[in-house]
Scaffold this motif. Structure first.
Motif, PDB file in Angstrom:
ATOM      1  N   LEU A  63      33.808  34.617  78.338  1.00 27.80           N
ATOM      2  CA  LEU A  63      33.129  34.613  76.958  1.00 27.80           C
ATOM      3  C   LEU A  63      34.322  34.648  75.946  1.00 27.80           C
ATOM      4  O   LEU A  63      34.060  34.017  74.974  1.00 27.80           O
ATOM      5  N   ALA A  64      35.469  35.068  76.190  1.00 28.53           N
ATOM      6  CA  ALA A  64      36.635  34.980  75.177  1.00 28.53           C
ATOM      7  C   ALA A  64      36.767  33.350  75.029  1.00 28.53           C
ATOM      8  O   ALA A  64      37.197  32.976  73.974  1.00 28.53           O
ATOM      9  N   LEU A  65      37.151  32.606  76.210  1.00 27.81           N
ATOM     10  CA  LEU A  65      37.365  31.029  75.989  1.00 27.81           C
ATOM     11  C   LEU A  65      36.021  30.466  75.180  1.00 27.81           C
ATOM     12  O   LEU A  65      36.351  29.523  74.611  1.00 27.81           O
ATOM     13  N   ALA A  66      34.898  31.004  75.501  1.00 28.86           N
ATOM     14  CA  ALA A  66      33.433  30.174  74.791  1.00 28.86           C
ATOM     15  C   ALA A  66      33.544  30.590  73.488  1.00 28.86           C
ATOM     16  O   ALA A  66      33.177  29.962  72.661  1.00 28.86           O
ATOM     17  N   LEU A  67      34.000  31.788  73.015  1.00 28.33           N
ATOM     18  CA  LEU A  67      33.747  32.084  71.794  1.00 28.33           C
ATOM     19  C   LEU A  67      35.119  32.228  70.609  1.00 28.33           C
ATOM     20  O   LEU A  67      34.854  32.556  69.562  1.00 28.33           O
ATOM     21  N   HIS A  68      36.307  32.068  71.216  1.00 28.28           N
ATOM     22  CA  HIS A  68      37.159  32.099  70.538  1.00 28.28           C
ATOM     23  C   HIS A  68      37.411  31.251  69.117  1.00 28.28           C
ATOM     24  O   HIS A  68      36.946  30.126  69.388  1.00 28.28           O
ATOM     25  N   PRO A  69      37.388  31.732  67.978  1.00 30.02           N
ATOM     26  CA  PRO A  69      37.235  31.007  66.821  1.00 30.02           C
ATOM     27  C   PRO A  69      38.103  29.660  66.789  1.00 30.02           C
ATOM     28  O   PRO A  69      37.729  28.928  66.005  1.00 30.02           O
ATOM     29  N   ASP A  70      39.083  29.540  67.569  1.00 31.63           N
ATOM     30  CA  ASP A  70      39.998  28.164  67.397  1.00 31.63           C
ATOM     31  C   ASP A  70      39.327  27.197  68.387  1.00 31.63           C
ATOM     32  O   ASP A  70      39.310  25.976  68.066  1.00 31.63           O
ATOM     33  N   LYS A  71      38.047  27.556  69.231  1.00 30.13           N
ATOM     34  CA  LYS A  71      37.548  26.723  69.898  1.00 30.13           C
ATOM     35  C   LYS A  71      36.142  26.677  69.608  1.00 30.13           C
ATOM     36  O   LYS A  71      35.415  25.542  69.806  1.00 30.13           O
ATOM     37  N   ASN A  72      35.559  27.686  68.962  1.00 28.76           N
ATOM     38  CA  ASN A  72      34.050  27.933  68.754  1.00 28.76           C
ATOM     39  C   ASN A  72      34.040  27.903  66.959  1.00 28.76           C
ATOM     40  O   ASN A  72      34.286  28.729  66.622  1.00 28.76           O
ATOM     41  N   GLY A  73      33.363  26.924  66.531  1.00 29.82           N
ATOM     42  CA  GLY A  73      33.203  27.024  65.155  1.00 29.82           C
ATOM     43  C   GLY A  73      31.600  27.279  64.878  1.00 29.82           C
ATOM     44  O   GLY A  73      31.183  27.026  63.662  1.00 29.82           O
ATOM     45  N   ALA A  74      30.846  27.557  65.569  1.00 32.59           N
ATOM     46  CA  ALA A  74      29.474  28.186  65.319  1.00 32.59           C
ATOM     47  C   ALA A  74      29.231  29.333  64.366  1.00 32.59           C
ATOM     48  O   ALA A  74      30.285  30.154  64.392  1.00 32.59           O
ATOM     49  N   PRO A  75      28.185  29.251  63.426  1.00 28.81           N
ATOM     50  CA  PRO A  75      28.271  30.333  62.598  1.00 28.81           C
ATOM     51  C   PRO A  75      27.999  31.772  63.527  1.00 28.81           C
ATOM     52  O   PRO A  75      27.334  31.753  64.265  1.00 28.81           O
ATOM     53  N   GLY A  76      28.837  32.689  63.058  1.00 28.60           N
ATOM     54  CA  GLY A  76      28.770  34.062  63.785  1.00 28.60           C
ATOM     55  C   GLY A  76      29.674  34.073  65.152  1.00 28.60           C
ATOM     56  O   GLY A  76      29.729  35.114  65.583  1.00 28.60           O
ATOM     57  N   ALA A  77      30.424  33.119  65.175  1.00 31.57           N
ATOM     58  CA  ALA A  77      31.405  33.326  66.472  1.00 31.57           C
ATOM     59  C   ALA A  77      32.347  34.082  66.316  1.00 31.57           C
ATOM     60  O   ALA A  77      32.815  34.870  67.184  1.00 31.57           O
ATOM     61  N   ASP A  78      33.054  34.478  65.012  1.00 30.53           N
ATOM     62  CA  ASP A  78      33.980  35.552  64.868  1.00 30.53           C
ATOM     63  C   ASP A  78      33.421  36.840  65.385  1.00 30.53           C
ATOM     64  O   ASP A  78      33.850  37.577  65.953  1.00 30.53           O
ATOM     65  N   GLU A  79      32.397  37.180  64.543  1.00 26.01           N
ATOM     66  CA  GLU A  79      31.583  38.299  65.165  1.00 26.01           C
ATOM     67  C   GLU A  79      31.230  38.618  66.459  1.00 26.01           C
ATOM     68  O   GLU A  79      31.519  39.595  66.956  1.00 26.01           O
ATOM     69  N   ALA A  80      30.597  37.403  67.000  1.00 20.95           N
ATOM     70  CA  ALA A  80      30.429  37.690  68.442  1.00 20.95           C
ATOM     71  C   ALA A  80      31.561  37.674  69.356  1.00 20.95           C
ATOM     72  O   ALA A  80      31.493  38.470  70.230  1.00 20.95           O
ATOM     73  N   PHE A  81      32.696  37.111  68.863  1.00 17.83           N
ATOM     74  CA  PHE A  81      33.803  37.093  69.601  1.00 17.83           C
ATOM     75  C   PHE A  81      34.436  38.938  69.571  1.00 17.83           C
ATOM     76  O   PHE A  81      35.047  39.530  70.747  1.00 17.83           O
ATOM     77  N   LYS A  82      34.237  39.385  68.174  1.00 20.91           N
ATOM     78  CA  LYS A  82      34.774  40.801  68.211  1.00 20.91           C
ATOM     79  C   LYS A  82      34.032  41.791  68.837  1.00 20.91           C
ATOM     80  O   LYS A  82      34.279  42.941  69.570  1.00 20.91           O
ATOM     81  N   MET A  83      32.499  41.378  69.083  1.00 20.92           N
ATOM     82  CA  MET A  83      31.805  42.157  70.040  1.00 20.92           C
ATOM     83  C   MET A  83      31.967  42.271  71.354  1.00 20.92           C
ATOM     84  O   MET A  83      32.006  43.160  72.107  1.00 20.92           O
ATOM     85  N   VAL A  84      32.436  41.143  71.841  1.00 20.65           N
ATOM     86  CA  VAL A  84      32.985  40.779  73.206  1.00 20.65           C
ATOM     87  C   VAL A  84      34.126  41.591  73.572  1.00 20.65           C
ATOM     88  O   VAL A  84      34.447  42.438  74.430  1.00 20.65           O
ATOM     89  N   SER A  85      35.229  41.552  72.351  1.00 17.36           N
ATOM     90  CA  SER A  85      36.404  42.279  72.750  1.00 17.36           C
ATOM     91  C   SER A  85      36.036  43.805  72.409  1.00 17.36           C
ATOM     92  O   SER A  85      37.022  44.357  73.490  1.00 17.36           O
ATOM     93  N   LYS A  86      35.201  44.255  71.899  1.00 13.23           N
ATOM     94  CA  LYS A  86      35.053  45.563  71.705  1.00 13.23           C
ATOM     95  C   LYS A  86      34.526  45.929  73.074  1.00 13.23           C
ATOM     96  O   LYS A  86      34.625  47.172  73.448  1.00 13.23           O
ATOM     97  N   ALA A  87      33.473  45.245  73.576  1.00 15.93           N
ATOM     98  CA  ALA A  87      32.907  45.626  75.005  1.00 15.93           C
ATOM     99  C   ALA A  87      34.042  45.691  76.078  1.00 15.93           C
ATOM    100  O   ALA A  87      33.812  46.464  76.907  1.00 15.93           O
ATOM    101  N   PHE A  88      34.989  44.797  75.758  1.00 12.50           N
ATOM    102  CA  PHE A  88      35.869  45.031  77.232  1.00 12.50           C
ATOM    103  C   PHE A  88      36.718  45.931  77.107  1.00 12.50           C
ATOM    104  O   PHE A  88      37.192  46.669  77.870  1.00 12.50           O
ATOM    105  N   GLN A  89      37.188  46.366  75.604  1.00 17.60           N
ATOM    106  CA  GLN A  89      38.136  47.398  75.428  1.00 17.60           C
ATOM    107  C   GLN A  89      37.562  48.641  76.042  1.00 17.60           C
ATOM    108  O   GLN A  89      38.354  49.524  76.508  1.00 17.60           O
ATOM    109  N   VAL A  90      36.199  48.896  75.770  1.00 19.35           N
ATOM    110  CA  VAL A  90      35.461  50.193  76.285  1.00 19.35           C
ATOM    111  C   VAL A  90      35.372  50.159  77.859  1.00 19.35           C
ATOM    112  O   VAL A  90      35.838  51.118  78.507  1.00 19.35           O
ATOM    113  N   LEU A  91      34.907  48.933  78.496  1.00 21.22           N
ATOM    114  CA  LEU A  91      34.506  49.063  79.847  1.00 21.22           C
ATOM    115  C   LEU A  91      35.880  48.646  80.654  1.00 21.22           C
ATOM    116  O   LEU A  91      35.529  49.172  81.846  1.00 21.22           O
TER     117      LEU A  91
END
Length: 434
Positions: free
Chosen positions: A153-181
């Protein structure tokens, strides 16, 4: 009221979800309900953000109306080649003509594909603390599966690679999930409470979850703000962060974020690493101190056994019996009690005791004295056991004759039982053992 706290937090989460999806009317409704049930700093902050973004959305709609009028005059806007979409970093649709050149002359377009947009929408449709759903994992997944899902998911959502609207927020949600789990303590707390382990309402403080390296998150401009940023998490995996090269052997990326709430904390990371090394060193010293008594006892046992290592083990004593048999065919008697015992002649003559007797038959050597002393002890113990058994049996026989009250007792038979000899007890008296 404290009893409304859980419901207020639930409304807060729903309001954040509606805010992410752009439904500001519902977001306002739930954030106001959360504040009415139990006011928290997070809810107040989110209420301000919703109002700010709702105002910005209204102004954007007005500007889009102006663009429609511009299009009505004959100006056309062409889609990009290959079905790839573009958006400006500020989130507004690109304009045409002179407006496009004046507003985005210094801004770089960010491309995205329909698949990338679908990933963003799926992640943002999850609740903020729905960590297993964000990473598409089961609750009983292994740590390796968590890392694999985050990498994908990090490769798919990284803002340098994904310019879709909300990609930054989605990437931060994925990072937070990984930080906890990815942290066993934080994951255990999340599994128990179902809330962010670093939240003060989750039942587990950040200091107990991760030590001094992490602090509870707050709602910021684009979502989460923690001392370890999503940028650092990404760089730890793919080679741009403080952990050096890519942890999985894949391509190396360097994360560079421009949105608010994304801070690069290399100095803090180094300090955290130093603190962790000190904690590990202190833990090692503490473990050695705890094991010191056991190690000393182990060394003492080894040192006390050293003299026996270099000496010849003693020869076991000959076997004997108190009654003669084909095996025990030679009779002997102990001194001074004169207890008769029997040994095997061949075994006894090959034992060092026989050599001791042959050297001086008039004296009892130390080995023979020790051997016969053990025989006398065994004989005495056997006599004592037999004596006690005989006395007990005589006593029970008398009780049977006398009965409970003694009516009709044949006292002559009782006196005969009393006169019966006790051989084992008499033998003990002969040996001088009462």
């Amino acid at each position: 009221m404290e009893g409304n706290k859980d419901e207020a937090l639930r409304c807060l989460s729903i309001a954040q979800k509606h805010r992410i999806s752009g439904n500001y009317t519902s977001a306002r409704k739930f954030i106001q309900k959360s504040l009415a049930l139990f006011a928290t700093p997070e809810a107040e902050k989110l209420a301000q953000i919703i109002e700010s973004e709702a105002s910005a959305s209204t102004s954007t709609s007005t500007s889009k109306g102006t663009e429609g009028a511009t299009k009505a005059t004959g100006t056309e806007q062409h889609p990009s080649a290959g079905g790839t979409h573009h958006r400006h970093p500020n989130g507004n649709a690109s304009t045409s003509g002179s407006a496009k050149s004046s507003s985005s002359s210094n801004e770089k377009k960010r491309d995205y594909t329909p698949d990338q947009l679908a990933v963003v929408k799926r992640v943002r449709a999850c609740e903020l603390t729905e960590y297993y759903g964000i990473l598409e994992l089961k609750k009983d997944c292994e740590e390796a599966e968590v890392k694999k899902a985050y990498r994908k998911l990090a490769l798919a959502l990284h803002p340098d690679k994904n310019g879709a609207p909300g990609a930054d927020e989605a990437f931060k949600m994925v990072s937070k999930a990984f930080q906890v789990l990815s942290d066993s303590n934080m994951r255990a707390a999340y599994d128990r409470h179902g809330a962010d382990p670093e939240s003060r309402f989750s039942g587990m403080s950040s200091s107990s979850a991760r030590g001094p390296s992490f602090h509870p998150h707050s709602f910021g401009g684009n979502g989460f703000e923690t001392e370890i940023s999503p940028e650092e998490l990404f760089n730890m995996f793919f080679g741009g962060g403080s952990m050096g090269g890519g942890g999985f052997g894949g391509p190396v990326f360097t994360a560079s974020f421009g949105g608010p709430g994304m801070t690069f904390t290399t100095g803090q990371t180094r300090r955290r690493q130093g603190q962790q090394q000190q904690q590990r060193a202190g833990g090692t010293r503490g473990l050695l101190l705890q094991l010191a008594p056991i190690l000393i006892l182990f060394l003492f046992s080894i040192l006390s056994a050293l003299p026996n290592i270099f000496t010849t083990p003693p020869t076991p004593e000959p076997r004997f019996a108190f009654t003669p048999s084909a095996r025990y065919n030679t009779e002997r008697a102990t001194i001074p009690l004169g207890v008769k015992y029997h040994v095997n002649s061949q075994e006894f003559m090959s034992h060092p005791i026989a050599a001791e007797i042959a050297r001086d038959d008039t004296k009892r050597g130390p080995q023979l004295s020790r051997f016969e002393e053990n025989i006398e002890k065994a004989f005495t113990r056997d006599l004592i056991t037999k004596c006690h058994f005989a006395i007990d049996r005589k006593h029970r026989r008398k009780e049977e004759l006398i009965g409970m009250f003694g009516f009709g007792t044949d006292w002559e038979k009782v006196r005969e039982i009393d006169k019966e000899p006790l051989e084992a007890c008499d033998r003990l008296k002969q040996l001088g053992i009462s």
